[in-house]
Motif scaffolding. Structure first.
Motif, short mmCIF file in Angstrom:
data_model
loop_
_atom_site.label_atom_id
_atom_site.label_comp_id
_atom_site.label_asym_id
_atom_site.label_seq_id
_atom_site.Cartn_x
_atom_site.Cartn_y
_atom_site.Cartn_z
N VAL A 119 0.94 -1.13 -0.08
CA VAL A 119 -0.03 0.15 0.09
C VAL A 119 0.82 1.23 -0.01
O VAL A 119 0.52 2.05 -0.90
CB VAL A 119 -0.84 0.12 1.06
CG1 VAL A 119 -1.87 1.31 1.27
CG2 VAL A 119 -2.08 -0.80 1.02
N ALA A 120 1.97 1.33 0.88
CA ALA A 120 2.83 2.51 0.80
C ALA A 120 3.61 2.71 -0.42
O ALA A 120 3.54 3.91 -0.90
CB ALA A 120 3.75 2.29 1.96
N THR A 121 3.91 1.52 -0.97
CA THR A 121 4.54 1.87 -2.21
C THR A 121 3.71 2.22 -3.37
O THR A 121 3.95 3.22 -3.97
CB THR A 121 5.16 0.50 -2.78
OG1 THR A 121 6.07 -0.06 -1.60
CG2 THR A 121 5.94 0.75 -4.15
N GLU A 122 2.46 1.63 -3.29
CA GLU A 122 1.49 2.25 -4.21
C GLU A 122 1.00 3.75 -4.21
O GLU A 122 0.92 4.55 -5.07
CB GLU A 122 0.05 1.29 -4.03
CG GLU A 122 -0.85 1.59 -5.20
CD GLU A 122 -0.71 1.03 -6.69
OE1 GLU A 122 -0.19 -0.02 -6.68
OE2 GLU A 122 -1.11 1.90 -7.50
N PRO A 164 -0.80 9.73 3.30
CA PRO A 164 -0.66 9.26 4.73
C PRO A 164 0.49 8.81 5.26
O PRO A 164 1.41 8.26 4.72
CB PRO A 164 -1.81 8.16 4.81
CG PRO A 164 -1.62 7.49 3.49
CD PRO A 164 -1.52 8.68 2.61
N GLN A 165 0.68 8.89 6.78
CA GLN A 165 1.83 8.41 7.37
C GLN A 165 1.40 7.10 7.98
O GLN A 165 0.30 6.69 8.43
CB GLN A 165 2.12 9.17 8.55
CG GLN A 165 2.23 10.58 8.21
CD GLN A 165 2.15 11.55 9.34
OE1 GLN A 165 3.33 11.76 10.02
NE2 GLN A 165 1.03 12.08 10.09
N PRO B 133 7.86 -6.35 -0.79
CA PRO B 133 6.78 -5.99 -1.30
C PRO B 133 6.66 -4.76 -2.22
O PRO B 133 5.92 -4.50 -3.04
CB PRO B 133 5.78 -5.72 -0.04
CG PRO B 133 6.61 -6.50 0.90
CD PRO B 133 8.02 -6.71 0.67
N GLY B 134 7.63 -3.72 -2.01
CA GLY B 134 7.94 -2.68 -2.81
C GLY B 134 8.39 -3.18 -4.05
O GLY B 134 7.86 -2.43 -5.26
#
Ligand SMILES: Cc1cc2nc3c(=O)[nH]c(=O)nc-3n(C[C@H](O)[C@H](O)[C@H](O)COP(=O)(O)OP(=O)(O)OC[C@H]3O[C@@H](n4cnc5c(N)ncnc54)[C@H](O)[C@@H]3O)c2cc1C
Ligand SMILES: Cc1cc2nc3c(=O)[nH]c(=O)nc-3n(C[C@H](O)[C@H](O)[C@H](O)COP(=O)(O)OP(=O)(O)OC[C@H]3O[C@@H](n4cnc5c(N)ncnc54)[C@H](O)[C@@H]3O)c2cc1C
Lengths: 348, 270
Positions: A119-122, A164-165, B133-134
């Motif tokens: 999710v963070a990468t996306e 978001p953080q 995952p990245g």
């Protein structure tokens, strides 16, 4: 430039907790995070929301409200029945793009870390791993404290230019909030942005880890009595079991004891084992290597029994006993048994 | 067909300390090792090579001295070793690290298809478990984390079936290829280098790719491409407790004293 950044960041509001579930049952860490999330949301004067995904998750939505969520974003569909990275990733990202939360918390479990990373990468935002401490400043920047280098050092991580953080948080570190069935909240049902045909992954089977008398889940126990290399052999662990039985606890182990084949792997406490936070942790014949300490140092009370007064385990112990465990443990078990008999005698 | 193993050079964990004056990590004189989980990732790529004849490629992002890590991979049988090294890659968090690694894999894919990418479950220094995952997201491929068994690989059908090890449960999962797989220790037993392979490794080249090769936007790599940063580093607090009684001379009296303290704190439910 600063004003531009402030404007960009202020478009994000609210604290979200992702509710992890397997076969309809929530991971305890998700509720722990609602407790912490509430604190952060109050500090920011904003709303605490839960994200619930799966199939037939109405009950989970209600539970999330009972643990403090003011709003629940729910996605309910067969395609979400089992956790799958791509399906859940698309679901969470769609919600974030629509509602723009300032903070997203997930459990630092196998599932949570699998999802948070994608999710963070996306979203091209920052993600702090495996936090043990969280606080928020008046600009809304999350101070995320986490162990690194296997617990040798602690680092406070900041993500002040992106929203978001995101953070994953270690289980059993944040206290469990009380459940209140009288609490109310809004459930927002969102449609699922994915179809089965698009999925790259299929879950064929889920096997619960059982067999060979090792179903005990040490991470939920109030009393853990752990043995290390000082136990000398497998048979001596029955001494720990006896103590555990009197206390109503379970037996854990250091990696040395697991590697020696004295205890199964699922009893291992530490960096490559489980993180535990019992009321009382008794370390018997364990030296206290940093990789062991990171898994148990947040226990309410740590008792160390070791014959070496210099053993590092004493540095985290609330009560230390320098002595031979083969004498101290039976003595302790005897005392407790006597106490128990006296108490039940009184009651009778 | 390429199988890629991502391997990171890490300091030997237990020896890291903080400089009390500058409050930064003391890195001088610390021995480096291949991240233990990555040895298993590498081993699995070599097994694939042995079994199916794929080409095994070892990939590492790091400073020039990380070449040692890659030479180790060559001595174990990797066909190619590529070091991704550039000052501009420095200070990376996991978002920019995965950007660089994914770009290198895309570059490799221009030459031949990349069927599988193996990563470790996590590193022992950064400990985040986020880079794998990245990479998977950036390449748009299947993601299979925490794999402890590869049950079946069907190349024609372009499918792989694995077992994932999670808390208190296992999952049997089938995924489309290509896939990014993170591995746990139980997956395999890493091999040792043979003498001829070690000699060959000394003569083989480690390719070095900098950003001139990868051509990534400089805002998306290194420090600039990293949303997170470390604001403070400190040693974990340790509370000093109490040594109870004399356990050596009087085990039974000591046990009694301990029980009293636990009773006083209302910790016993017996
Ligand atoms: C990457 C990595 C990950 C790791 N992960 C973990 C992990 O998850 N969990 C973990 O536990 N370890 C882990 N380790 C291993 C860790 O570094 C230590 O090697 C291990 O914890 C030591 O186990 P121990 O304390 O049982 O044994 P030892 O260090 O050998 O200690 C035995 C202790 O028993 C005492 N003793 C002996 N006889 C008696 C007696 N009769 N009475 C009283 N005391 C006695 C001795 O004084 C000594 O202090 C990891 C290591 C690495 C490198
Ligand atoms: C104290 C400290 C705390 C940090 N905390 C965070 C944090 O919370 N969030 C964050 O985004 N960054 C953080 N970082 C930065 C992070 O450690 C680096 O980005 C690092 O390059 C990659 O992360 P990792 O070591 O955690 O790898 P992991 O994500 O744990 O690695 C998983 C796997 O990816 C592969 N891999 C990882 N790095 C490389 C590489 N350089 N070359 C080849 N393969 C590789 C390996 O197969 C490895 O087993 C922190 C750094 C420090 C010093």
């Amino acid at each position: 430039e600063e004003a531009e950044l402030a404007r960009k960041l202020s478009a994000y509001r609210g604290v979200w907790v992702f509710i992890e579930q397997t076969e309809g049952e929530a991971a305890k860490v998700s509720w722990e995070l609602l407790g912490k999330g509430k604190e952060l949301a109050e500090a920011r004067n904003c709303e605490l929301a839960a994200v619930v995904m799966g199939e037939g998750v109405e009950e989970l939505c209600r539970q999330a409200i009972g643990y403090g969520a003011q709003r629940v974003f729910s996605m309910d569909a067969p395609v979400l029945r089992h956790y799958r990275t791509d399906a859940y990733q698309r679901g969470v990202c769609a919600l974030v793009e629509k509602y723009r939360p300032e903070v997203i918390l997930m459990g630092a479990t196998g599932l949570g870390r699998d999802l948070a990373g994608v999710v963070a990468t996306e979203l091209s935002t920052g993600l702090t791993a495996d936090c043990t401490g969280l606080s928020i400043d008046d600009k809304g920047n999350l101070m995320q404290t986490r162990p690194a280098f296997g617990g040798n050092i602690m680092a406070t991580i900041i993500c002040d230019k992106f929203r978001p953080q995101m953070a994953t948080v270690r289980p059993h570190v944040m206290p469990m909030p009380p459940f209140d069935a009288a609490l109310t909240g809004e459930v927002v049902r969102e449609s699922v942005p994915v179809t089965e045909e698009e999925m790259k992954v299929k879950v064929l089977k889920i096997l619960m880890d059982g067999g060979s008398g090792s179903q005990v889940d040490i991470s939920g126990a109030d009393f853990i009595i752990s043995g290390g290399r000082g136990m000398m052999n497998k048979e001596n662990f029955s001494m720990l079991q006896e103590l555990a039985d009197v206390l109503g606890g379970v037996v854990g182990a250091s990696r040395s004891a697991v590697d020696a084949g004295w205890m199964p792997q699922d009893r291992q406490v530490g960096q490559t084992g489980k993180t535990v936070r019992p009321k009382v942790y008794i370390a018997c014949g364990i030296s206290g290597a940093i990789q062991h300490l990171v898994g148990m140092q947040d226990s309410d009370v740590v008792i160390a029994i070791n014959r070496d007064p210099e053993a590092p385990i004493f540095q985290v112990a609330s009560y230390g006993i320098v002595g031979d465990l083969f004498q101290v443990i039976p003595a302790l078990t005897r005392k407790l048994k006597t106490l128990k008999e006296a108490r039940s005698g009184k009651r009778a | 067909m390429y199988v890629v193993a991502c391997i990171k050079q890490v300091p030997d964990t237990t020896q890291v300390q903080i400089d009390p004056v500058t409050n930064t990590l003391v890195r001088d004189g610390i021995p480096f090792i291949v991240n233990p989980y990555d040895s298993h990732a590498l081993e699995e790529s070599l097994c694939m090579k042995d079994r199916y004849g794929f080409k095994a490629v070892a990939l590492s992002m790091g400073p020039p001295n990380a070449e040692a890590t890659l030479r180790k991979a060559l001595s174990l049988g990797a066909d190619r070793a590529i070091l991704l090294s550039d000052r501009a890659f420095g200070g990376a968090d996991t978002l920019s690290t995965s950007n660089v690694l994914a770009a290198a894999i895309r570059k490799l894919a221009e030459q031949d298809e990349v069927g599988l990418v193996f990563c470790g479950k996590q590193t022992i220094d950064g400990d985040t478990a986020q880079v794998g995952p990245g990479i998977a997201v950036r390449l748009g491929i299947s993601q299979l984390t925490l794999v402890d068994r590869i049950e079946h690989l069907d190349f024609l059908a372009r499918k792989i079936r694995v077992r994932r090890k999670l808390e208190g449960r296992y999952e049997i999962v089938e995924a489309k290829l290509p896939a990014m797989i993170t591995v746990v220790r139980e997956l395999n037993q890493p091999r040792y280098p043979t003498v001829p392979m070690r000699l060959k490794a000394v003569q083989s080249d480690v390719d070095v790719w900098d950003n001139g090769v990868l051509r990534l936007d400089t805002n998306s790599i290194g420090l600039k491409g990293s949303p997170t940063w470390v604001s403070r580093i400190f040693s974990p607090e340790r509370s000093q407790g109490e040594i109870v009684g004399d356990g050596l001379k009087d085990p039974s009296g000591t046990a009694r004293d301990l029980v009293e303290r636990l009773l006083a704190r209302d910790l016993l439910t017996v």
